[in-house]
Design a protein around this motif. Structure first.
Motif, mmCIF file in Angstrom:
data_model
loop_
_atom_site.group_PDB
_atom_site.id
_atom_site.type_symbol
_atom_site.label_atom_id
_atom_site.label_comp_id
_atom_site.label_asym_id
_atom_site.label_seq_id
_atom_site.Cartn_x
_atom_site.Cartn_y
_atom_site.Cartn_z
ATOM 1 N N GLU A 103 61.366 40.932 37.078
ATOM 2 C CA GLU A 103 60.268 41.391 37.947
ATOM 3 C C GLU A 103 59.462 40.198 38.460
ATOM 4 O O GLU A 103 59.109 40.139 39.638
ATOM 5 C CB GLU A 103 59.364 42.358 37.168
ATOM 6 C CG GLU A 103 58.220 42.903 37.957
ATOM 7 C CD GLU A 103 58.640 43.897 39.023
ATOM 8 O OE1 GLU A 103 57.861 44.086 39.967
ATOM 9 O OE2 GLU A 103 59.741 44.471 38.919
ATOM 10 N N TYR A 104 59.190 39.248 37.585
ATOM 11 C CA TYR A 104 58.458 38.045 37.972
ATOM 12 C C TYR A 104 59.222 37.271 39.056
ATOM 13 O O TYR A 104 58.649 36.851 40.057
ATOM 14 C CB TYR A 104 58.240 37.157 36.738
ATOM 15 C CG TYR A 104 57.541 35.864 37.030
ATOM 16 C CD1 TYR A 104 56.159 35.802 37.090
ATOM 17 C CD2 TYR A 104 58.266 34.689 37.245
ATOM 18 C CE1 TYR A 104 55.501 34.612 37.355
ATOM 19 C CE2 TYR A 104 57.623 33.501 37.516
ATOM 20 C CZ TYR A 104 56.252 33.461 37.568
ATOM 21 O OH TYR A 104 55.614 32.282 37.838
ATOM 22 N N GLU A 147 61.405 38.362 41.154
ATOM 23 C CA GLU A 147 61.466 39.118 42.406
ATOM 24 C C GLU A 147 60.204 38.948 43.253
ATOM 25 O O GLU A 147 60.233 39.210 44.446
ATOM 26 C CB GLU A 147 61.701 40.601 42.127
ATOM 27 C CG GLU A 147 63.131 40.892 41.754
ATOM 28 C CD GLU A 147 64.100 40.485 42.842
ATOM 29 O OE1 GLU A 147 63.942 40.904 43.991
ATOM 30 O OE2 GLU A 147 65.027 39.722 42.529
ATOM 31 N N HIS A 148 59.114 38.522 42.634
ATOM 32 C CA HIS A 148 57.865 38.343 43.378
ATOM 33 C C HIS A 148 57.594 36.886 43.744
ATOM 34 O O HIS A 148 56.518 36.555 44.213
ATOM 35 C CB HIS A 148 56.695 38.927 42.581
ATOM 36 C CG HIS A 148 56.736 40.421 42.570
ATOM 37 N ND1 HIS A 148 57.358 41.136 41.574
ATOM 38 C CD2 HIS A 148 56.280 41.331 43.459
ATOM 39 C CE1 HIS A 148 57.260 42.421 41.840
ATOM 40 N NE2 HIS A 148 56.621 42.569 42.981
#
Length: 99
Positions: free
Chosen positions: A48-49, A51-52
């Motif tokens: 998730e990290y 992807e941002h």
């Protein structure tokens, strides 16, 4: 070298500041990714990290994450099977698909 080229007028000062800004951004993204993994040690959170991360610098974040994972494996003498890493590549994040 950059200063010499700047003095000779071969590059613009804004090009040099842009290069320096990008270098600092790369350094920051690399170190922040390392710190994130060190604090969380959680693959879904890491994905998730990643992807941002800014698209332009996402390869730096992925490289940093892979190094952090490998270093952790060496330090703890744990070498998981490839299946542990499959969530990172299957399915590929939309922005990394080539087809």
């Amino acid at each position: 070298m950059l200063i010499l080229l700047l003095k000779k007028g071969l590059i613009q000062s804004n090009s040099m500041s842009s290069a320096l800004e990008n270098t600092e951004k790369i350094k920051t993204i690399f170190l922040e990714t390392q710190l994130f993994y060190a604090k969380h040690d959680d693959m879904p959170a890491l994905i998730e990290y990643l992807e941002h991360t800014e698209k332009e610098f996402s390869s730096i974040a992925y490289e940093s994450a892979s190094m952090a994972i490998a270093l952790n494996n060496f330090e703890t003498n744990t070498f998981p099977t490839a299946g542990v890493y499959l969530p990172m590549v299957q399915p590929l994040p939309t922005r990394h698909r080539f087809l």
